[in-house]
Design an enzyme around this catalytic site. Structure first.
Site, PDB file in Angstrom:
ATOM      1  N   GLU A 261      63.588  16.597  17.517  1.00  0.00           N
ATOM      2  CA  GLU A 261      63.833  18.121  17.954  1.00  0.00           C
ATOM      3  C   GLU A 261      65.321  17.775  18.612  1.00  0.00           C
ATOM      4  O   GLU A 261      65.298  16.899  19.431  1.00  0.00           O
ATOM      5  CB  GLU A 261      62.720  18.302  18.717  1.00  0.00           C
ATOM      6  CG  GLU A 261      61.216  18.696  18.189  1.00  0.00           C
ATOM      7  CD  GLU A 261      60.243  19.061  19.009  1.00  0.00           C
ATOM      8  OE1 GLU A 261      60.593  19.621  20.227  1.00  0.00           O
ATOM      9  OE2 GLU A 261      59.122  19.162  18.748  1.00  0.00           O
ATOM     10  N   HIS A 279      59.281  24.939  19.210  1.00  0.00           N
ATOM     11  CA  HIS A 279      58.653  24.329  20.432  1.00  0.00           C
ATOM     12  C   HIS A 279      58.580  25.425  21.194  1.00  0.00           C
ATOM     13  O   HIS A 279      59.002  25.254  22.624  1.00  0.00           O
ATOM     14  CB  HIS A 279      59.395  23.010  20.916  1.00  0.00           C
ATOM     15  CG  HIS A 279      58.687  22.282  21.805  1.00  0.00           C
ATOM     16  ND1 HIS A 279      58.751  20.647  21.681  1.00  0.00           N
ATOM     17  CD2 HIS A 279      57.617  22.525  22.693  1.00  0.00           C
ATOM     18  CE1 HIS A 279      57.879  20.184  22.381  1.00  0.00           C
ATOM     19  NE2 HIS A 279      57.189  21.159  23.212  1.00  0.00           N
TER      20      HIS A 279
HETATM   21  N1  NAI Z   1      54.065  22.921  21.940  1.00  0.00           N
HETATM   22  C1  NAI Z   1      54.022  23.080  23.245  1.00  0.00           C
HETATM   23  O1  NAI Z   1      55.049  23.565  23.671  1.00  0.00           O
HETATM   24  C2  NAI Z   1      53.152  22.283  24.098  1.00  0.00           C
HETATM   25  C3  NAI Z   1      52.541  21.067  23.759  1.00  0.00           C
HETATM   26  N2  NAI Z   1      51.541  20.210  24.319  1.00  0.00           N
HETATM   27  C4  NAI Z   1      51.290  19.101  23.708  1.00  0.00           C
HETATM   28  O2  NAI Z   1      49.801  19.476  23.488  1.00  0.00           O
HETATM   29  C5  NAI Z   1      48.857  18.178  23.468  1.00  0.00           C
HETATM   30  C6  NAI Z   1      47.564  18.435  24.122  1.00  0.00           C
HETATM   31  O3  NAI Z   1      47.553  18.739  25.466  1.00  0.00           O
HETATM   32  P1  NAI Z   1      46.383  18.857  26.154  1.00  0.00           P
HETATM   33  O4  NAI Z   1      45.085  19.531  25.687  1.00  0.00           O
HETATM   34  O5  NAI Z   1      46.872  19.393  27.676  1.00  0.00           O
HETATM   35  O6  NAI Z   1      46.045  17.103  26.577  1.00  0.00           O
HETATM   36  P2  NAI Z   1      44.816  16.534  27.035  1.00  0.00           P
HETATM   37  O7  NAI Z   1      45.235  15.267  27.270  1.00  0.00           O
HETATM   38  O8  NAI Z   1      43.812  17.416  27.876  1.00  0.00           O
HETATM   39  O9  NAI Z   1      43.781  16.516  25.764  1.00  0.00           O
HETATM   40  C7  NAI Z   1      44.261  15.470  24.444  1.00  0.00           C
HETATM   41  C8  NAI Z   1      43.034  15.319  23.912  1.00  0.00           C
HETATM   42  O10 NAI Z   1      43.225  14.300  22.820  1.00  0.00           O
HETATM   43  C9  NAI Z   1      42.284  13.245  22.859  1.00  0.00           C
HETATM   44  N3  NAI Z   1      42.775  12.108  21.995  1.00  0.00           N
HETATM   45  C10 NAI Z   1      43.288  11.282  22.440  1.00  0.00           C
HETATM   46  N4  NAI Z   1      43.629  10.109  21.486  1.00  0.00           N
HETATM   47  C11 NAI Z   1      42.762  10.667  20.365  1.00  0.00           C
HETATM   48  C12 NAI Z   1      42.868  10.388  19.067  1.00  0.00           C
HETATM   49  N5  NAI Z   1      43.252   9.066  18.495  1.00  0.00           N
HETATM   50  N6  NAI Z   1      42.272  11.045  18.467  1.00  0.00           N
HETATM   51  C13 NAI Z   1      41.651  12.243  18.536  1.00  0.00           C
HETATM   52  N7  NAI Z   1      41.665  12.794  19.665  1.00  0.00           N
HETATM   53  C14 NAI Z   1      42.328  11.993  20.737  1.00  0.00           C
HETATM   54  C15 NAI Z   1      41.984  13.118  24.102  1.00  0.00           C
HETATM   55  O11 NAI Z   1      40.718  12.379  24.371  1.00  0.00           O
HETATM   56  C16 NAI Z   1      41.971  14.543  24.733  1.00  0.00           C
HETATM   57  O12 NAI Z   1      40.845  15.165  24.866  1.00  0.00           O
HETATM   58  C17 NAI Z   1      49.886  17.170  24.159  1.00  0.00           C
HETATM   59  O13 NAI Z   1      50.537  16.479  23.175  1.00  0.00           O
HETATM   60  C18 NAI Z   1      50.888  18.204  24.929  1.00  0.00           C
HETATM   61  O14 NAI Z   1      52.019  17.338  24.907  1.00  0.00           O
HETATM   62  C19 NAI Z   1      51.161  20.978  25.523  1.00  0.00           C
HETATM   63  C20 NAI Z   1      51.622  21.939  26.182  1.00  0.00           C
HETATM   64  C21 NAI Z   1      52.793  22.579  25.416  1.00  0.00           C
HETATM   65  O1  HPV Z   2      54.095  20.902  28.195  1.00  0.00           O
HETATM   66  C1  HPV Z   2      54.485  20.471  27.214  1.00  0.00           C
HETATM   67  O2  HPV Z   2      53.988  19.187  26.730  1.00  0.00           O
HETATM   68  C2  HPV Z   2      55.316  20.956  26.125  1.00  0.00           C
HETATM   69  O3  HPV Z   2      55.549  20.457  25.087  1.00  0.00           O
HETATM   70  C3  HPV Z   2      56.018  22.072  26.490  1.00  0.00           C
HETATM   71  O4  HPV Z   2      57.413  21.728  26.365  1.00  0.00           O
HETATM   72  P1  HPV Z   2      58.614  22.637  27.059  1.00  0.00           P
HETATM   73  O5  HPV Z   2      58.366  22.730  28.645  1.00  0.00           O
HETATM   74  O6  HPV Z   2      58.507  24.133  26.549  1.00  0.00           O
HETATM   75  O7  HPV Z   2      59.860  22.261  26.579  1.00  0.00           O
END
Ligand code: NAI
Ligand code: HPV
Length: 526
Positions: A261, A279
């Site tokens: 990205e 994103h």
């Molecule tokens: N697109 C975006 O803008 C955003 C992306 N994210 C991303 O979303 C993802 C999830 O965030 P949260 O739910 O807050 O994290 P979290 O830590 O609460 O949940 C992650 C889950 O993945 C599970 N996990 C870990 N290893 C695993 C595996 N090998 N197989 C299956 N499950 C597994 C964990 O047990 C946990 O329950 C993160 O990568 C975060 O960076 C978060 C916010 C915004």
């Molecule tokens: O909180 C996260 O993990 C995100 O991926 C959000 O990304 P950003 O702060 O929107 O660049």
């Protein structure tokens, strides 16, 4: 000194406002190249980022004053955590502030895939009115496969259940009780791949999750599956996804995140059934206000009060606890420093005991402070953040013991170091709940402040020794500030802890060692 914070990614203005209100200087400088950032980072104590800034080891090498990196969001894969930890920099994130928003984005993309909304929109606005081209699918009664059922995954599950979908989840850390509570079925990955009509990813990018949707995994999916990734690029093999879309194995895919990205060109672009957003998962007004406020409060609490919340690389310490723990941490650091200076690198294991009032406190910061003091005698850059890993690297065995009972003192911290020569112990208390005092030095009871320059002297208890010591220091023009004496038994081993106004040079130490009856002289500094 007023702390200075750099905000290097686009952030809601409330973050800067909070830093300023709390008396922290703040600069908002976004869009810098890594080299440009490296030039200015040395001026700052805090760095507030989102996902664009890459806090690499190379950047951190220039961050000579940096104490904290605050991620206004969840994923910290743009921060080299081991490098930050080595350099004693706390890394914190805001784990919940944008979860709802990101879950909503996943649901939005699921609808967009089901009804081909972007293509239908483009076609209609192009004046084509292709009513027969866009036949969608219903979500009701379909199976949603969640890979990762943590904060965001479980919010997605609750929304999907509201849409009358069946939800199955693959997450090795999901307990059966939690699955029951969420109303979802815990399954193995292969079962999920075989059963899901829609798959949505919500795991961090780790060695275990990288490429979790590989070409082999995609081949095991139900034909016509639709896939959503609002978690991290790299979870899906993008080349394999392109092939699966072309072959019709995958009917649609919506990616908010990419292996690299920003992505400005990709074989996936223009593929029928492919949707992308740049994103945007966390990009709502509400989420950005949440994470900006949280990160600024957390970083300010740390820089101003020593409070640690949501840190990835050290235990938490609330801003309320921090003032109560501060004098204990000062005492613990001094005890660790004393043990380190006297015992040098002979320490193989250390046991940290808290007794009385100290036993009611969070012990981790006390342990961290002892280790920082102890290891600080070998390394200039050690602090509470990196001391535990440095201790581990050195093979130092660390034990924590808590005694609820009150002993001779209402509160006590005792540090016992194991050396090849046996166990050596120092202990201290707090006078008036705030002033650190040493009460035991290697088994000899004393009552001393550990501050400034000092001398630790072990000698044979004999008349006239103190006079000779005073004369020798006087001849070296070293003024004695305070003098503390203790002994194991009359005529046996005696200990003097002498506070002096200036550092004691090695030649003076040698002269003191030559005095009759002297067994050991160690210059100390606190
Ligand atoms: N697109 C975006 O803008 C955003 C992306 N994210 C991303 O979303 C993802 C999830 O965030 P949260 O739910 O807050 O994290 P979290 O830590 O609460 O949940 C992650 C889950 O993945 C599970 N996990 C870990 N290893 C695993 C595996 N090998 N197989 C299956 N499950 C597994 C964990 O047990 C946990 O329950 C993160 O990568 C975060 O960076 C978060 C916010 C915004
Ligand atoms: O909180 C996260 O993990 C995100 O991926 C959000 O990304 P950003 O702060 O929107 O660049």
């Amino acid at each position: 000194m007023t702390p200075r914070v750099l905000i290097s990614d686009k952030m809601d203005p409330r973050a800067a406002a909070i830093f300023r209100e709390r008396g922290i200087e703040v600069d908002e400088i976004t869009g810098k190249t890594p080299d440009e950032l490296a030039e200015i980072i040395g001026d700052y104590h805090g760095l507030a980022i989102r996902s664009s800034t890459k806090a690499t080891a190379k950047l951190l090498d220039h961050a000579k004053n940096l104490k904290v990196i605050g991620r206004a969001g969840i994923g910290v894969d743009n921060v080299d955590i081991p490098a930050a930890t080595q350099r004693g920099i706390v890394v914190m994130n805001t784990p919940f502030g944008n979860s709802i928003t990101t879950a909503e984005h996943a649901i939005a993309l699921m609808f967009a895939l089901a009804r081909q909304l972007p293509e239908a929109d483009a076609s209609t606005q192009a004046g084509k009115w292709e009513k027969n081209r866009f036949m969608g699918v219903e979500l009701t009664a379909k199976t949603l496969g969640l890979i990762g059922a943590g904060n965001i995954g479980s919010i997605v599950a609750s929304r999907a259940l509201g849409l009358k979908m069946k939800v199955v989840a693959f997450d090795p850390f999901l307990s059966p009780e939690r699955a029951l509570e969420l109303g979802i079925e815990k399954v193995e990955l292969d079962q999920l791949l075989a059963r899901a009509d829609f798959i949505t990813l919500h795991t961090p990018l780790t060695d275990q999750t990288r490429g979790i949707l590989s070409s082999e995994a995609l081949a095991k999916t139900k034909k016509g599956v639709r896939i959503i990734n609002c978690a991290r690029g790299g979870l899906i093999d993008e080349a394999a996804l392109k092939d699966a879309l072309d072959s019709g194995q995958v009917a649609g895919a919506a990616l908010d995140v990419f292996e690299t990205e920003p992505v400005t060109d990709s074989p996936l672009f223009g593929t029928p059934g492919f949707i992308s957003t740049p994103h945007l998962g966390a990009s709502t007004t509400e989420a950005q206000v949440n994470v900006a406020i949280q990160v600024a409060e957390q970083m300010s609490d740390f820089l101003l009060l020593g409070g640690v919340t949501n840190a990835i690389n050290m235990p938490s310490l609330s801003a309320e606890e921090a003032p109560r723990l501060k004098p204990y941490m000062a005492l613990a650091e001094k005890l660790g420093r004393l043990a380190g200076q006297v015992l040098g690198d002979q320490v193989r294991a250390v046991s940290i005991e808290v007794e009385g009032a100290a036993a009611a406190l969070n012990q981790k910061p006390i342990t961290g402070a002892v280790l920082a003091g102890l290891m600080g005698t070998y390394s200039q850059t050690v602090n509470m953040v990196n001391a535990p890993i440095l201790a581990k690297e050195r093979g130092l065995d660390v034990k924590e013991v808590r005694h609820e009972r009150e002993g001779d003192y209402h509160t006590l911290v005792r540090v016992t170091a194991s050396t090849p020569g046996g166990e050596r112990c120092v202990a201290g208390t707090l006078f008036g709940n705030s002033a650190p005092r040493l009460v035991d030095i290697f088994g000899v009871a004393v009552e001393a402040d550990l501050a400034g320059h000092m001398l630790y002297i072990v000698n044979n208890d004999a008349p006239g020794f103190i006079g000779k010591l005073g004369t020798a220091l006087g001849q070296a023009w070293i003024n004695i500030a305070t003098f503390n004496l203790g002994r194991r038994a009359a005529g046996g081993e005696a200990v003097a802890l002498v506070a002096v106004d200036d550092p004691v040079t090695p030649d003076v130490v040698a002269k003191l060692c030559a005095l009759e009856g002297v067994r050991e002289v160690v210059p100390l500094s606190f």
